[in-house]
Write a protein that holds these residues in place. Structure first.
Motif: not given
Lengths: 125, 442, 488
Positions: B77-80, B351-356, C8-22
């Motif tokens: 898998x890819x490591x960020x 989920x996207x990783x799983x789907x791919x 703060x825990x990482x969960x407490x910084x979460x906001x629906x709709x944000x993402x860190x990976x493509x």
């Protein structure tokens, strides 16, 4: 008859007929500190004098529970599951298991109240 | 003096004086002369950093990095980029087990995050702070079942669990006096349920261990298994591939008492076998039997929320020979790795990783079967991102050689005519097509 | 800096709709979905964050931590020495870290050669015939070593040997490992000077003993000078000698366990060979055996063929497997990098400097702290609390006060031989200046214990958080975020 016997490992057996209420002595709860968990056998389990049947845990110590007499567990003290500190509040009233003795003559190997008091005096030195 | 040692000759003299001795050797006067080293180690002299780098570059050049279709428990898998960077921070890297919570909240907090994420991912109530790897985590799950049952020493393990896992469990079982019985595989590549039912009927089985996905990539249906086990006071243990749990039914949903496995699939480099991370999660009822470190939340003297190692009275340093396990530490940094990875992917990304992987595997399987060189070994069972092929008239060693010569690792040969192939999100369609072309040339 | 943010825990910084990976699409056709009955239905509650927030979060919580890179870490029995950065670079080398564990042997010759080279170096340092590098940690190494011992006795059809003799001062893992390996533990007492009582040992040695398990120097930092006699007695009784390598560091360049009479040993690479402790792992616990015991080593083994190539192999007498493949491989890379960096000369110097540092600290502090065993120590030594205990300041209080002054605490309440154990191990990578500063602080704390005991008893005061309530944590375990917010 409601006699209390003690073992050298600081368990007591409070006797009511053929039933023994087994717990740890006040001396033992004091030495252990705040009890946070009691590991108990299940009802119908057989226990054997001299063998462990569970453990009492404080934050940074754990002590095996050694059966003072042999027999079958007929009840466990469920209250201790949610509130193990009851043992610190009153160790003698808050027994851990209720056992139907299979060999009451084993009581002869245990100490009575005054012998146990003397025994503890020597232990704490 | 070596560059890692700060002692000047003057320092040494001053310190020896304080100790009341003349020479360093005097500090070893209690070592009998016959035990002393007679000559220096037969090892090369100190290397400079440049030389060390060159040494490993030379060795590294004797390895081949291949386009990886191999799995069998460990996936490419890819490591960020942020993960290796952050876990190398000295405060994380060079700390030890968080014995002093006041100056270890960093470690304690990421372990708490790890436990929370892993419990949720597996569908279980609680998780420990991690184990060495998936094989040892599963062996520990087996020992938990034995400790829980008190008077039973029999455990069933499905032959569809990865052989590496079964082998380690068998070693632990042999020495711990556990009778480990293998559940046969049916012709559709799944665990034989009838066999399990018969065994359970004796009321002497402490635990049953199965896998999802199983070694062949198959998703077995465990409906009713948990009830069947619990009727006989037997624990139900599921070994799982961590990343797949974003999409497939979790151990918790199957009613398992314990979930164990490897978290390597959560973006960890293949590392030629390690370090990875073993996860071990269970129901709340079993938490006192759960080995290893556990972090809990509490408050400090100022009433502030803080994290501590808790339930320590179960552990080896207090219980000694009465502890359920001899495990001392956890896999530390790798739990930070996992917490960071799952923060980066989030639920959607995972989920996207799983789907791919799923789409890729099904595409590749279909194409490889169409070459006529392979059939699916278990065509009637559903697979996830890994599948088992039976060679039809081709020699797998020749295939392996040809592919490697072309920079591709086509899979893992698990029997003379069986190839296990895995696809992850890092494999492109071009790479898959290249593999198919190579197969076609045979 | 806002310290409150760091809690703060990482969960407490979460906001629906944000993402860190493509995720790139592989453009394969959409496959038929798996049956609904095999799909996950339980919500997957992972945090949703952007990449910058994740970096800041983990960077910030790291500053609540203390490592060897931060400051002096005299944690006894843990050998917290400097972890060279070059080792980290080597471990991340893609030509090693990119290898799949099941690649064909001819594609991993460099990786196998690395394993073999380290195995040989450890054998030279341990005075052993061969090492397996497969065990994942020290405790795992102990377990493996005891399994080797059982496999050896079994191979001779000597089935009575079910006991392991362990000194009462041993690390807790020793008896726990013995129990997991299916062996019973018999404790042997220490003499007043902390070493094993040979007279107490002698009657325990009979044909039911599989092994005598010792660490040398022992957990009090004292060299067991009777080790040749102990080894002789054990061997006469048919038992094997097991060396717990947790305290190997001061013996570097001085003496080898093999020469002391040990048959099987483990080494904690994260102690003596400077691989980072990583907040608890990953470590590595290679196990070495003397000649004649190699065939019992776990599968797989790495061997060098006559043509100079390397292969993975198994052996029918092997105890079995304790890992899937070759253990925590990239930890092994770090250890070899360290051994090559130190080289023969550095390795020969390391042990004596560790011992010098420990003795220097001991001599400087013995006026303020109770030294129960007054002798030359090796890499570490144990105080039994303050010399003047009248104010009621305990070892725990001293440890916590040290945190205020910017030091990690020593190991406390271990070994169990004393009530107020305070176990100090400075390691060879600490300078005289660092040691002197530490000594000053320890003396100041001893003074404070008399002049201002309340400050010491309520320490720490300057750390990110105060003393936690351990009892509450154990009474009502909250071990996940779901439990914390009451959403189980």
């Amino acid at each position: 008859m409601n006699q209390i016997f003690y073992s050298e490992t600081h368990e007591y057996a409070r006797i009511d007929g053929n039933i023994a209420y087994i717990g740890i002595s006040d001396f033992a709860q004091h030495a252990l500190g705040n009890v946070v968990y009691v590991d108990m056998p299940e009802t119908d389990d057989d226990i054997t004098a001299g063998e462990d049947f569970g453990a009492v845990e404080s934050v940074k110590a754990a002590s095996d529970l050694i059966a003072p007499v042999s027999g079958t567990v007929i009840e466990t003290n469920e209250e201790l599951i949610d509130n193990p500190r009851l043992i610190n509040e009153d160790a003698m009233a808050n027994w851990i298991i209720k056992v139907e003795m299979s060999n009451p003559s084993e009581l002869e190997n245990l100490m009575n109240e005054s012998a146990y008091k003397e025994f503890c005096k020597n232990e704490s030195h | 003096m070596h560059r890692y040692f700060p002692h000047t000759p003057h320092d040494i003299k001053l310190m020896l004086d304080k100790c009341g001795v003349k020479e360093l050797d005097d500090l070893y006067a209690d070592v009998p002369p016959e035990l002393r080293l007679k000559k220096p180690y037969n090892l090369p002299p100190e290397m400079s950093e440049q030389q060390v780098r060159k040494f490993f570059n030379t060795l590294g050049a004797d390895n081949e990095q291949l386009i990886c279709f191999a799995g069998a428990g460990y996936y490419d898998h890819y490591t960020p980029a942020i993960i290796p960077q952050m876990i190398e921070r000295g405060e994380f890297l060079t700390a030890y087990t968080p014995y002093q919570p006041e100056i270890s909240q960093g470690t304690l907090q990421y372990i708490f995050e790890y436990q929370s994420m892993m419990a949720n991912l597996t569908g279980m109530d609680v998780s420990n702070a991690s184990m060495y790897d998936g094989t040892t985590a599963t062996a520990e799950a087996m020992l938990m079942a034995i400790a829980h049952a008190r008077k039973r020493n029999k455990v069933l393990i499905s032959s569809t669990v990865a052989p590496a896992v079964r082998k380690v469990c068998a070693t632990y079982a042999q020495y711990h006096g556990v009778e480990l019985i293998e559940i046969p595989t049916t012709e559709t590549g799944i665990s034989d349920r009838t066999f399990v039912e018969t065994q359970l009927a004796n009321n002497d089985v402490a635990g049953v261990i199965v896998a999802t996905p199983n070694f062949y990539g198959i998703l077995e249906d465990y409906s009713g298994w948990a009830d069947m086990c619990h009727q006989h006071k037997t624990l139900f243990i599921i070994h799982a591939i961590a990343s797949d749990l974003a999409c497939i039914k979790t151990p918790g949903e199957w009613g398992a008492d314990i979930a164990a496995g490897d978290a390597q699939s959560l973006g960890m480099p293949l590392n030629y076998g390690g370090p990875y991370l073993g996860f071990l999660c269970c129901t709340k009822a079993l938490i006192r039997k759960l080995p290893g470190r556990i972090v809990g939340a509490t408050t400090d003297s100022n009433g502030k929320r803080v994290f501590v190692l808790t339930l320590q009275a179960r552990e080896q340093h207090i219980r000694r020979d009465k502890a359920t396990s001899n495990i001392c530490s956890n896999q530390g940094l790798m739990s930070l790795f996992t917490a960071m990875y799952l923060s980066v992917t989030g639920a959607e990304g995972l989920r996207e990783i799983c789907r791919e992987g799923y789409n890729g595997a099904h595409y590749l399987a279909k194409q490889l079967v169409e070459t006529g060189r392979f059939t699916l070994t278990y065509p009637h069972s559903e697979f996830f991102n890994e599948f088992c092929l039976t060679a039809q008239g081709i020699n797998l060693d020749e295939l392996m050689e040809l592919c490697v010569a072309n920079g591709i690792l086509p899979g893992v040969k698990i029997e003379s005519d069986k190839l296990l192939v895995a696809v992850t999100e890092t494999r492109s369609r071009q790479e898959m097509n290249r593999l198919i072309e190579l197969v076609n040339t045979l | 800096m806002n310290r409150d943010l760091y809690g703060k825990l990482v969960f407490e910084l979460s906001h629906t709709g944000r993402r860190a990976i493509k995720i790139d699409s592989n453009n394969c056709p959409e496959a038929t979905p798996i049956s609904a009955s095999l799909m996950r239905n339980k919500p997957l509650n992972l945090p949703e964050l952007d990449e910058p927030s994740i970096v800041r979060h983990y960077h910030n919580i790291s500053t609540n931590n203390f490592g060897v890179d931060t400051g002096f870490y005299p944690l006894g029995s843990c050998t917290m020495k400097y972890n060279p950065r070059i080792n980290e670079e080597i471990a991340g080398h893609p030509e090693f870290s990119g290898l799949h564990p099941y690649q064909p042997e001819n594609t991993v010759q460099g990786a196998l050669e690395m394993y073999y080279t380290l195995q040989c170096a450890l054998s030279e340092i341990g005075g052993m015939s061969e090492f397996t590098l497969n065990p994942f940690a020290g405790a795992h190494g102990e377990l493996t070593g005891l399994m080797i011992i059982r496999a050896y006795h079994d191979s001779r059809n000597d089935k009575k040997r079910t006991k392991v003799i362990v000194p009462d001062s041993a690390h807790g893992t020793n008896p726990a490992s013995a129990a997991v390996a299916g062996l019973k533990v018999v404790e042997v007492k220490s003499r007043p000077d902390g070493t094993v009582d040979v007279d107490d040992l002698r009657p325990l040695l009979d044909d039911t003993v599989a092994a005598v398990m010792m660490t040398n120097p022992n957990t009090l930092g004292i060299f067991e000078r009777n080790i040749p006699e102990i080894a002789r007695l054990a061997h006469e009784a048919g038992a094997l000698m097991y060396y717990d390598g947790a305290n190997l560091n001061p013996m570097l360049g001085i003496s080898r366990p093999g020469d002391m009479g040990f048959d099987v040993m483990h080494i904690n690479l994260h102690k003596t060979f400077s691989t980072p402790h990583g907040g608890g792992g990953p470590g590595a616990g290679p196990v070495g055996v003397r000649k004649g015991l190699e065939k019992f080593l776990p599968d797989p083994r790495v061997i060098r063929n006559d043509d100079g190539s390397f292969s993975l192999t198994g052996c029918k007498d092997s105890l079995g497997a304790v890992s899937a493949t070759l253990g925590n491989y990239t930890v092994l890379l770090r250890a070899l990098s360290y051994i090559l960096s130190l080289g023969q000369n550095g390795l020969m110097e390391a042990g004596a400097l560790a011992t010098l540092n420990a003795n220097y600290v001991k001599e400087c502090l013995r006026s303020s702290y109770m030294l129960p065993i007054d002798t030359v120590c090796k890499h570490e030594f144990v105080f039994d609390g303050l010399k003047d205990k009248t104010s009621g300041v305990t070892t725990l209080d001293v440890a916590k006060r040290l945190l205020d002054y910017g030091y990690h605490a020593p190991t406390i309440y271990f070994p169990l031989l004393f009530h107020e154990s305070l176990m100090i191990e400075p390691t060879e990578t600490e300078s005289l200046d660092t040691l002197n500063e530490f000594i000053d602080v320890m003396q100041r704390i001893a003074e404070e214990a008399i002049t201002d005991p309340d400050t010491v008893k309520s320490a720490p005061h300057n750390t990110p958080v105060g003393r936690p309530d351990d009892t509450a944590a154990a009474l009502n375990p909250i071990v996940t975020y779901a439990q914390l917010i009451g959403n189980e």
